[in-house]
Design an enzyme around this catalytic site. Structure first.
Site, mmCIF file in Angstrom:
data_model
loop_
_atom_site.group_PDB
_atom_site.id
_atom_site.type_symbol
_atom_site.label_atom_id
_atom_site.label_comp_id
_atom_site.label_asym_id
_atom_site.label_seq_id
_atom_site.Cartn_x
_atom_site.Cartn_y
_atom_site.Cartn_z
ATOM 1 N N HIS A 195 0.832 -1.210 0.000
ATOM 2 C CA HIS A 195 0.000 0.000 0.000
ATOM 3 C C HIS A 195 0.862 1.254 0.000
ATOM 4 C CE1 HIS A 195 -3.377 -2.709 0.995
ATOM 5 N NE2 HIS A 195 -3.972 -1.865 0.178
ATOM 6 N N ARG A 302 -10.779 4.047 -1.546
ATOM 7 C CA ARG A 302 -10.223 3.304 -0.399
ATOM 8 C C ARG A 302 -10.526 4.093 0.878
ATOM 9 N NH1 ARG A 302 -5.858 1.843 -4.310
ATOM 10 N NH2 ARG A 302 -5.493 -0.405 -4.166
ATOM 11 N N ARG A 338 -15.458 1.635 -1.104
ATOM 12 C CA ARG A 338 -15.117 0.386 -0.424
ATOM 13 C C ARG A 338 -15.164 0.641 1.074
ATOM 14 N NH1 ARG A 338 -9.378 -2.400 -1.268
ATOM 15 N NH2 ARG A 338 -8.604 -0.708 0.038
ATOM 16 N N GLU A 436 -10.832 -11.116 -4.167
ATOM 17 C CA GLU A 436 -9.377 -10.999 -3.995
ATOM 18 C C GLU A 436 -8.803 -12.150 -3.185
ATOM 19 O OE1 GLU A 436 -8.614 -7.145 -2.261
ATOM 20 O OE2 GLU A 436 -10.277 -7.297 -0.869
ATOM 21 N N ASN A 459 -4.262 -7.186 -6.562
ATOM 22 C CA ASN A 459 -3.105 -7.080 -5.652
ATOM 23 C C ASN A 459 -3.151 -8.189 -4.602
ATOM 24 O OD1 ASN A 459 -2.798 -4.753 -7.066
ATOM 25 N ND2 ASN A 459 -3.634 -3.431 -5.481
ATOM 26 N N ASP A 460 -4.323 -8.325 -3.998
ATOM 27 C CA ASP A 460 -4.456 -9.368 -2.983
ATOM 28 C C ASP A 460 -4.661 -10.743 -3.605
ATOM 29 O OD1 ASP A 460 -4.092 -8.228 -0.407
ATOM 30 O OD2 ASP A 460 -5.905 -7.069 -0.739
ATOM 31 N N ARG A 470 2.667 -9.392 -0.164
ATOM 32 C CA ARG A 470 2.836 -8.295 -1.115
ATOM 33 C C ARG A 470 3.696 -7.155 -0.580
ATOM 34 N NH1 ARG A 470 -3.304 -5.742 -1.331
ATOM 35 N NH2 ARG A 470 -2.346 -3.784 -1.947
ATOM 36 N N CYS A 507 -9.830 -3.510 -10.054
ATOM 37 C CA CYS A 507 -9.366 -2.265 -9.434
ATOM 38 C C CYS A 507 -7.967 -2.439 -8.838
ATOM 39 C CB CYS A 507 -10.352 -1.783 -8.381
ATOM 40 S SG CYS A 507 -10.568 -2.943 -7.036
HETATM 41 C C1 PEP Z 1 -6.440 -5.196 -4.422
HETATM 42 O O1 PEP Z 1 -6.186 -5.991 -3.520
HETATM 43 O O2 PEP Z 1 -6.170 -5.411 -5.626
HETATM 44 C C2 PEP Z 1 -7.082 -3.898 -4.121
HETATM 45 C C3 PEP Z 1 -7.486 -3.097 -5.070
HETATM 46 O O3 PEP Z 1 -7.195 -3.545 -2.832
HETATM 47 P P1 PEP Z 1 -5.948 -3.074 -1.952
HETATM 48 O O4 PEP Z 1 -4.770 -2.867 -2.869
HETATM 49 O O5 PEP Z 1 -6.335 -1.808 -1.286
HETATM 50 O O6 PEP Z 1 -5.764 -4.203 -1.004
HETATM 51 MG MG MG Z 2 -7.127 -5.724 -1.597
#
Ligand code: PEP
Ligand code: MG
Length: 577
Positions: A195, A302, A338, A436, A459-460, A470, A507
């Site tokens: 993040h 977010r 979200r 995710e 991402n997750d 990550r 996203c």
């Molecule tokens: C993701 O996990 O791809 C996502 C968009 O949420 P975050 O990056 O805030 O965990």
């Molecule tokens: Mg996420």
């Protein structure tokens, strides 16, 4: 001396400027013994550092008197002065140097640890929380001993070309830098989709993470070239290298300006398929950039960033104002809020709970369901804002259908309390879920029956599918968006959602990376959400893409059994057509 450092480029572009070392990892100090005859000198070094910090605090206090800072800041300075002057800190450290001959930094951190242990015993929660203040004061004294500058992080004299270098920063720290003018951003730790990197990217300046020793090797005011695309920094470059990079910088600026021409054009592929390009935001202030990028909606707000960097929780009215502002500014275009995804690497200030595996712990919807009051406040705020635009609710990190049932139940309860209070809201507000976690992707049908839309958090999804943290740069090389398992899941989610006629978007960071645009189009994706600065580059790809040509190649990539084969096919997909 000129040298080059390599890290992971997380935000593209070239910056040229001067180093500003922020928040050094002051608590990681050297431990060594000093000869007996140097004890007095060592104590004098400690005293000088205490005196320097005192002068610094007094100067800051003066600025408060002069009305340049706020009253809370004054109270905070008073407290830090009291800690600085407290003999249990300074005298004990001096005694330790005299008796054990340890160096001053070591003595000070040892005494700090002893004090922190005593704080643990205190029953009064307020006093217990003052631990953080003790640490901050000690850090300040350590920095003074190491010759690092100022209390205010942004005191560089090169205003306008400062490059921020930090050892490690939390996403909350980076948020604070949104207000400041840097030309680039560098950290020793971090990885592509941490993040911290995501927020750094949203600053829209070249950023590199995982530089390991940049913070130690680079000196304040060093001249730097930052190449965010290649992930390299050139420290104190010679004139010829500087000229070369200035030229490249100019070319990039020209390309950026050229892209502005497509800002007002709808994102439609060559074969006529319309694509939605939405933006990811953290705060209402980001809307200016959203407009710059020509987004037609917010695909991911977010909201948890409203909860960071503060001692209290945002109340219903404050949250409502933030959500309403975004809804109004987006003029009835979709605004996907979200619900707070706190936990893991985004924690409330003062939160002391450390889970063994935070990414697998009480995070996102799990935390919301465990804190129903906090969740209720947010749900009411979002529902109230829904009267002012096309507001939608997005639930993060779903792993279980029962989490949807519980959330829908709490939404219905929040609606009922608003009806009772005679407050208007959108009765038909859409509720979507983030996919995710592989479990959700594999049982998608069950999830889709209860949700109005899906948003894939790649991402997750990558982190949980590949079991790669990550935020850990030591395993960053294993974090692979092109892993066949990831591609299979992404394609499966898109296709299943299409069959069920449930709208689906991505996203996660994959959506904003132009090397994946065609691949995702080929999988059938028609909704992308990303940082505003990435929108025009992705739109440019879309405008040049012809789906009937892309789909067969994307299917081949999905079936490629070797990374090299996949890379060749991907290059063909992106170059050709
Ligand atoms: C993701 O996990 O791809 C996502 C968009 O949420 P975050 O990056 O805030 O965990
Ligand atoms: Mg996420």
């Amino acid at each position: 001396m000129s040298f080059i450092l390599q890290g992971i480029g997380v935000s593209e572009g070239i910056a040229i400027g001067h180093a500003h070392l922020a928040a050094p990892a002051a608590l990681e100090v050297m431990h060594y013994l000093i000869p007996k005859h140097q004890v007095d000198k060592e104590i004098a070094r400690l005293n000088a550092a205490f005196a320097a910090v005192r002068t610094e605090f007094e100067a800051l206090q003066q600025s408060v008197v002069d009305g340049h800072a706020r009253a809370e800041f004054s109270a905070f300075l008073e407290l830090h002065l009291m800690i600085l002057d407290d003999p249990t800190l300074s005298d004990a450290a001096r005694d330790m140097i005299a008796q054990t001959h340890c160096n001053a930094e070591w003595a000070l951190t040892q005494q700090m640890q002893a004090l922190l242990l005593q704080f643990e015993e205190i029953e009064d929660a307020y006093l217990r929380e003052r631990k953080a203040d003790v640490v901050q004061v000690v850090e300040r004294v350590l920095k003074a001993m190491m010759g690092h500058p100022g209390y205010l992080p942004i005191a560089s004299k090169h205003t306008g070309d400062s490059i921020l270098i930090a050892h490690d920063l939390s996403p909350a720290d980076v948020m604070q830098y949104k207000q400041h003018q840097f030309v680039a951003f560098l950290t020793d730790l971090g990885s592509q989709t941490s993040h911290t990197a995501i927020v750094a990217r949203s600053l829209n300046i070249p950023s590199i993470v995982a530089l390991h020793h940049a913070h130690q090797l680079i000196q304040e005011d060093d001249c730097l070239i930052v190449d965010g695309t290649q992930g390299i920094i050139i420290v104190n470059p010679d004139r010829y290298v500087l000229d070369e990079y200035r030229l490249r910088q100019g070319q990039l600026e020209l390309e950026r300006k050229k892209l502005q021409r497509i800002k007002g054009i709808a994102a439609i592929t060559l074969d006529g398929t319309p694509i939605d390009l939405y933006a990811n935001i953290e705060l209402p202030e980001d809307i200016a950039q959203v407009k710059e990028g020509g987004a037609t909606g917010i695909g991911l707000f977010r909201s948890e960033f409203l909860f960071l960097n503060r001692d209290d929780l945002p109340g219903e009215d404050e949250q409502f104002e933030a959500y309403r502002t975004v809804a109004v500014k987006m003029h009835k275009q979709p605004v996907t809020i979200r619900t707070f995804d706190l936990g893991a690497d985004k924690n409330l200030k003062g939160s002391t709970q450390v889970a063994a595996n935070p990414a697998l712990g009480l995070r996102a919807i799990r935390l919301s369901l465990a804190e129903p009051r906090m969740f209720h406040t947010q749900l009411r705020a979002i529902l109230r804002a829904s009267k002012y635009g096309d507001v939608r609710i997005l639930i993060p990190m779903l792993s279980n259908v029962s989490e949807i049932d519980q959330t829908l139940h709490l939404i219905e309860y929040a609606k009922q309390t608003l009806r009772d209070d005679k407050i208007h809201f959108d009765e038909h507000i859409k509720v979507g879920g983030m996919i995710e976690i592989p479990a959700a992707a594999l049982c998608l049908d069950m999830f889709m029956r209860k949700l109005d839309f899906l948003s894939i958090g790649t991402n997750d999804l990558i982190q949980y599918t590949l079991a790669v943290d990550r935020i850990d740069d030591t395993v960053a090389h294993l974090y692979d968006p092109l892993h066949p398992a990831v591609l299979w899941l992404v394609s499966h989610i898109i296709q299943s959602a299409k069959r069920a006629e449930v709208p689906v978007s991505i996203c996660g960071e994959m959506a904003g990376d132009k090397q994946f645009t065609r691949l995702l189009l080929g999988f059938g994706l028609q909704q992308f959400s990303m940082y505003s600065a990435q929108l025009l580059t992705v739109k440019n790809q879309i405008l040049k893409s012809h789906l009937p040509d892309i789909v067969p190649l994307s299917q081949k990539i999905l079936k490629a059994d070797h990374p090299e084969k996949m890379a060749t096919l991907l290059a063909r997909l992106n170059d050709g057509v």
